[in-house]
Enzyme design. Structure first.
Site, short mmCIF file in Angstrom:
data_model
loop_
_atom_site.label_atom_id
_atom_site.label_comp_id
_atom_site.label_asym_id
_atom_site.label_seq_id
_atom_site.Cartn_x
_atom_site.Cartn_y
_atom_site.Cartn_z
N MET A 87 23.92 9.59 2.99
CA MET A 87 23.83 10.92 3.60
C MET A 87 24.09 10.86 5.10
O MET A 87 24.75 11.73 5.66
CB MET A 87 22.47 11.55 3.32
CG MET A 87 22.37 13.00 3.77
SD MET A 87 23.60 14.08 3.00
CE MET A 87 22.75 14.51 1.47
N LYS A 127 -17.93 -0.79 5.18
CA LYS A 127 -18.38 -1.82 4.26
C LYS A 127 -19.89 -1.78 4.03
O LYS A 127 -20.38 -1.94 2.90
CB LYS A 127 -17.97 -3.20 4.79
CG LYS A 127 -18.20 -4.35 3.82
CD LYS A 127 -17.71 -5.65 4.42
CE LYS A 127 -17.98 -6.84 3.52
NZ LYS A 127 -17.01 -6.93 2.41
N GLU A 163 0.81 -1.22 0.00
CA GLU A 163 0.00 0.00 0.00
C GLU A 163 0.84 1.27 0.00
O GLU A 163 0.40 2.30 -0.50
CB GLU A 163 -0.96 0.01 1.20
CG GLU A 163 -2.09 -1.01 1.11
CD GLU A 163 -1.75 -2.37 1.68
OE1 GLU A 163 -2.63 -3.25 1.72
OE2 GLU A 163 -0.58 -2.56 2.10
N PHE A 173 -12.10 -7.02 13.49
CA PHE A 173 -10.97 -7.46 12.67
C PHE A 173 -10.61 -6.39 11.64
O PHE A 173 -11.45 -5.91 10.91
CB PHE A 173 -11.33 -8.78 11.96
CG PHE A 173 -10.25 -9.28 11.04
CD1 PHE A 173 -9.03 -9.69 11.55
CD2 PHE A 173 -10.46 -9.33 9.67
CE1 PHE A 173 -8.03 -10.16 10.70
CE2 PHE A 173 -9.47 -9.78 8.81
CZ PHE A 173 -8.26 -10.20 9.33
N GLN A 174 -9.34 -6.02 11.61
CA GLN A 174 -8.79 -5.02 10.70
C GLN A 174 -9.48 -3.66 10.84
O GLN A 174 -9.67 -2.93 9.87
CB GLN A 174 -8.82 -5.50 9.25
CG GLN A 174 -7.85 -6.65 9.00
CD GLN A 174 -7.64 -6.96 7.53
OE1 GLN A 174 -8.51 -6.74 6.70
NE2 GLN A 174 -6.46 -7.49 7.21
#
Length: 563
Positions: free
Chosen positions: A477, A161, A49, A111-112
């Site tokens: 760096m 959802k 993602e 969940f999630q």
């Protein structure tokens, strides 16, 4: 027409002119993906993602359109946070759609489930949790309006959802008007005249341009102003490309790794026109010593950016292009009368002397490949016509210093946040926006590994993105800072174990090259750029080469470490 929430989202994207979405599916967005094949929208399946949000960001920077990212709830949403913060810091218009658990489960640790609205509140321009399907279309319209207007930025829309599944009558607003959000686009006429009067008196003016010039498409107006009045121009990292890099008035980038000429011009100018920039600490150095001789004019569409870091004498709240159109109109009759500005010949001669005295250069002796020479070769082969993305670190600075950017939206880099791993997925986004252009990611061997899995995405969609790795075996760096300021204590910066990038490219189905001989650099790059495939070119460069000039942290711009 009655549509489900999932259909409302996709139909709204179609009406907004969205042609590509970068995303990764999951249970909380499966209803959207179920409907996606029914709409004329290209979906790019990334492998992480973070790749999706960076690709949407790169697409937005390259095209000037709003980038769109679609991910699921929970870890799908949280994996975008770094990319959202990247876009927020650099004022990039992106709309992120996240799935969410059904509304009855919100707050139950389902969940999630994560509170992505709460998590991203500090790094989005605005965000929404849509609990009513009847408000979804209006919210999407608002999201695109907010992302692209005023000071652009990322906007997140979280859609549960059950809202995606609910059905309602679809009405998409033609326009949006928000009582609490009315950015000032046109400048105050009195302020414009005041700026014109200052220009008419200035003997040592300089234009200091930032990313706002690019996001407002004001490069032509800026170029006209500078050339007509013979005012030298410098820019921030985000402003590269807003003024032709081969123009005699161009001083190069200013700031920590800016040019000697730009930094000394800023500190000796009597008038600074700061247009679409925000006086970042990497630009100003020690603020108490910054531009003490100058009257500072600050033009920005975001009023909160003005007076935030540096005290300015003339604030102008305005879109950059609107201001430049107004000041050019104000100056036109003065030009006819010969009263627009005094001669700047002595000032330009002084600036040219600084540039000649200490050009941006490097030690060219030795048998090792110099990373700066690689970037110079990329410019030679592309003639400045490629889209260059970068990772973050030394590779980023060398790409800024040794490649000349002639047009806007050809340099894409994480400026404000300094996000390692940004360049490659951003290159994917830029290549999706411009399939026929050459897109090159200038990378470091450390940074490229942060989103290296997107090789699968590039190969899957046949994107001929080129990755040129300046491979020095260090987190370069940080190692440079350790060398210069921490007694060469190279703690945790030596990349002792690294993949064979050529084999890795081939494992993903891309082409791979390795270069160890300076004589082979140009030939190899030319061959790689001609291939219509995803390519990695692993260039083994001088291990302890440093980025110069450099202004140590906390020092004024004039105290520069030179080669």
């Amino acid at each position: 027409m009655e549509l489900s929430g999932a259909q409302i989202l996709l139909e709204s994207l179609r009406r907004e002119g969205v042609d590509v979405v970068f995303g990764f599916p999951g249970g909380a967005v499966i209803d959207i993906y179920h409907q996606l094949p029914n709409y004329p929208i290209k979906h790019v399946l990334v492998r992480h993602e973070q790749g999706a949000i960076h690709a949407a960001d790169g697409y937005a920077r390259a095209s000037g359109k709003v980038g769109v990212c679609l991910v699921t709830s929970g870890p799908g949403a949280t994996n975008t946070v770094t990319g959202i913060a990247t876009a927020y810091m650099d004022s990039i218009p992106v709309v992120i759609f996240t799935g969410q658990v059904p509304t009855p489960l919100i707050g139950n640790d389902a969940f999630q489930e994560v509170d992505i609205v709460g998590i991203t509140r500090s790094c989005t321009k605005h965000n929404y949790l849509v609990k009513d399907v009847t408000k979804l279309a209006h919210t999407i319209k608002e999201a695109f309006y907010l992302a692209s207007s005023g000071r652009p930025g990322p906007v997140l829309v979280d859609i549960p959802k059950d809202v995606q599944q609910a059905v309602t009558e679809y009405k998409y607003p033609k326009t949006i008007k928000m009582r609490s959000y009315n950015p000032t686009i046109e400048p105050n006429v009195k302020q414009v005249r005041k700026v014109a009067d200052l220009i008419a008196r200035a003997k040592k003016p300089i234009i200091y341009a930032g990313g706002g010039v690019i996001s407002s498409n004001a490069h032509e107006e800026l170029t006209w102003l500078a050339r007509t009045l013979k005012i030298p121009v410098t820019a921030t990292l985000m402003g590269l490309g807003c003024f032709p890099g081969d123009d005699p008035l161009w001083l190069g980038m200013l700031g920590m790794h800016g040019t000697f000429a730009a930094n000394h011009a800023i500190n000796n100018a009597d008038l600074i026109l700061a247009i679409g920039s925000r006086f970042d600490d990497r630009v100003t150095g020690k603020i108490s010593e910054f531009a003490k001789k100058a009257t500072i004019v600050h033009i920005d569409v975001d009023p909160t950016s003005i007076q935030k870091n540096v005290l300015v004498h003339v604030p102008v709240v305005s879109d950059c292009r609107a201001f430049l159109l107004a000041i050019n109109r104000e100056l036109a009759p003065r030009l006819d009368e010969g009263t627009a500005t005094p001669s700047h010949d002595k000032w330009l001669a002084q600036v040219a002397e600084w540039a000649a005295e200490h050009p941006v250069t490097y030690a060219r002796e030795g048998s090792a490949i110099k990373p700066q020479a690689v970037v110079e070769t990329i410019y030679k082969l592309t003639k400045g016509k490629a889209i260059i993305t970068t990772e973050v670190g030394q590779n980023q600075m060398w790409a800024a210093q040794f490649y000349r950017y002639h047009t806007p939206r050809t340099f894409l880099s994480s400026g404000g946040l300094g996000t390692m791993g940004y360049g490659f997925p951003a290159a994917i986004g830029a290549q999706m926006a411009f399939p026929d252009k050459l897109v090159i990611d200038v990378a470091g061997d450390g940074s490229i590994q942060m989103c290296i899995q997107e090789l699968a995405t590039a190969v899957c969609y046949g994107l001929p993105v080129k990755i040129v790795i300046l491979n020095n075996g260090f987190l370069g760096m940080v190692r440079q800072w350790q060398e210069l300021f921490y007694a060469k204590n190279y703690c945790a910066t030596c990349l002792d174990v690294a993949p064979d990038f050529v084999k890795l490219a081939e494992a993903y189905g891309a082409a791979g090259y390795r270069v160890t001989d300076p004589a082979e650099v140009e030939k190899t790059l030319k061959e790689a750029f001609a291939l219509p495939r995803t390519v990695i070119v692993d260039v083994i460069v001088d291990r302890e080469e440093n980025v110069y000039p450099m202004v140590p942290a906390g020092k004024p711009l004039t105290e520069m470490l030179l080669v």
